[in-house]
Design an enzyme around this catalytic site. Structure first.
Site, PDB file in Angstrom:
ATOM      1  N   HIS A  10      -6.621  -2.834   9.183  1.00  0.00           N
ATOM      2  CA  HIS A  10      -5.387  -2.866   8.389  1.00  0.00           C
ATOM      3  C   HIS A  10      -4.767  -1.472   8.292  1.00  0.00           C
ATOM      4  CE1 HIS A  10      -7.419  -6.515   6.512  1.00  0.00           C
ATOM      5  NE2 HIS A  10      -6.286  -6.997   6.990  1.00  0.00           N
ATOM      6  N   ASP A  59      -2.876 -14.680   1.207  1.00  0.00           N
ATOM      7  CA  ASP A  59      -3.558 -13.767   2.138  1.00  0.00           C
ATOM      8  C   ASP A  59      -4.693 -13.044   1.407  1.00  0.00           C
ATOM      9  OD1 ASP A  59      -3.885 -12.333   4.531  1.00  0.00           O
ATOM     10  OD2 ASP A  59      -2.534 -10.731   3.857  1.00  0.00           O
ATOM     11  N   ASN A 108      -1.392 -11.756  11.912  1.00  0.00           N
ATOM     12  CA  ASN A 108      -0.933 -11.209  10.626  1.00  0.00           C
ATOM     13  C   ASN A 108      -0.269  -9.846  10.782  1.00  0.00           C
ATOM     14  OD1 ASN A 108      -2.285 -13.402   9.587  1.00  0.00           O
ATOM     15  ND2 ASN A 108      -3.491 -12.240   8.120  1.00  0.00           N
TER      16      ASN A 108
HETATM   17  O1  G3H Z   1      -3.612  -9.695   6.023  1.00  0.00           O
HETATM   18  C1  G3H Z   1      -2.686  -8.974   6.437  1.00  0.00           C
HETATM   19  C2  G3H Z   1      -2.708  -8.391   7.768  1.00  0.00           C
HETATM   20  O2  G3H Z   1      -3.997  -8.335   8.271  1.00  0.00           O
HETATM   21  C3  G3H Z   1      -1.845  -7.175   7.917  1.00  0.00           C
HETATM   22  O3  G3H Z   1      -2.327  -6.134   8.707  1.00  0.00           O
HETATM   23  O4  G3H Z   1      -0.900  -4.340   7.756  1.00  0.00           O
HETATM   24  O5  G3H Z   1      -2.176  -3.981   9.834  1.00  0.00           O
HETATM   25  O6  G3H Z   1      -0.230  -5.485   9.838  1.00  0.00           O
HETATM   26  P1  G3H Z   1      -1.349  -4.911   9.056  1.00  0.00           P
HETATM   27 ZN    ZN Z   2      -5.561  -8.907   6.692  1.00  0.00          ZN
END
Ligand code: G3H
Ligand code: ZN
Length: 283
Positions: A179, A81, A229
């Protein structure tokens, strides 16, 4: 079984559902994800960020992820990721990751194309699929105006050119998510998503999906998002599980007893997400 992200996402795209990509940092999180996916007979993506790899060590996290995938009764992909470093991307491929993300979103368009192309070339040579990002998915703590927010979102025409020039297998787009923990309710730009979908053929990825209302996620999936995600919501469940247990059992010292309830709490959250994504029974 361990599979590539590409095959999971192409099936999701064809049948109009999304596969959950959940961030992994330790064994309990991995077990929670696999347990949830198996209970619902759903495909799933285990993804490790650079921070997660730094914390656990590449050998540990790769070994845990692969063991989990091989033992699982459902298809599981192991994904990097937000990779930003070419050498680390190669290291992940070498350690058996079945897909990688190259996040060149902080660079100008042409530079993002160049670094993404380089990753696509080496990853595809060994059957590993690649996700890239265009537009900027900020943090919820970023203090930006509405105009600035619009300027960071993915432009449909640029997205078309980006995919054509790089040959990526999936594209993360900025349509209003961020995020971390949201201050207010996130507003997704569905018109932009529709416009991108019309000109981009590869599966689209939604980042920053924790805290996004389920109706918005469902709508985004109906409009073409194939990978969602989730990290923050898992962290919150983990912390809640540990804190509640420790508050009720202050003298307990057995890590298994302390972490067990957290694993259950994360599993329930992940099951709820999988149901929203429509991937139940798709394994
Ligand atoms: O790459 C990871 C995700 O975009 C996580 O996003 O922490 O807002 O769920 P989040
Ligand atoms: Zn992300």
């Amino acid at each position: 079984m361990l599979v590539t992200t590409k095959e999971l996402l192409l099936d999701a795209q064809k049948k109009n559902y999304a596969v959950g990509a959940f961030n992994i940092n330790n064994m309990e999180i991995i077990q929670a994800i696999i347990g949830a996916a198996e209970e619902l007979n759903s495909p799933v993506i285990l993804q490790a960020s650079q921070g997660g790899i730094k914390y656990a060590g590449i050998e540990y996290i790769a070994a845990l992820g692969k063991a989990a995938a091989q033992k699982a009764k459902v298809p599981v992909a192991l994904h990097l990721d937000h990779g930003t470093d070419f050498d680390q991307i190669v290291l992940c491929i070498r350690n058996g990751f079945t897909s990688v993300m190259i996040d060149g979103s902080k660079y100008p368009f042409e530079e993002n194309v160049a670094i993404t192309k380089k990753v696509v070339e080496i990853a595809h040579a060994v059957g590993v699929s690649v996700e890239a990002e265009l537009g900027k998915i900020g943090g919820t703590e970023d203090d930006i105006t509405v105009d600035e927010r619009d300027a960071t979102m993915t432009d449909p025409e640029e997205a078309r050119r980006f995919v054509e020039e790089t040959g990526v297998d999936s594209l993360a787009i900025a349509i209003g998510t961020a995020h971390g923990v949201y201050k207010g309710e996130p507003k997704l730009d569905f018109e932009r998503l529709k416009a991108i979908r019309e000109v981009v053929e590869v599966p689209l990825v939604l980042h920053g999906s924790s805290g996004v209302p389920s109706e918005s996620l469902e709508k985004a999936i109906a409009l073409g998002i194939c990978k969602v995600n989730i990290d923050t919501d898992i962290r919150a469940a983990f912390a809640r599980g540990v804190k509640e247990f420790v508050a009720e059992n202050p003298d307990e010292i057995d890590p298994r007893k302390i972490l067990g309830p957290a694993r259950e709490a994360m599993k329930e959250v992940i099951k709820d997400k999988i149901k929203i994504f429509g991937s139940v029974g798709r394994a």
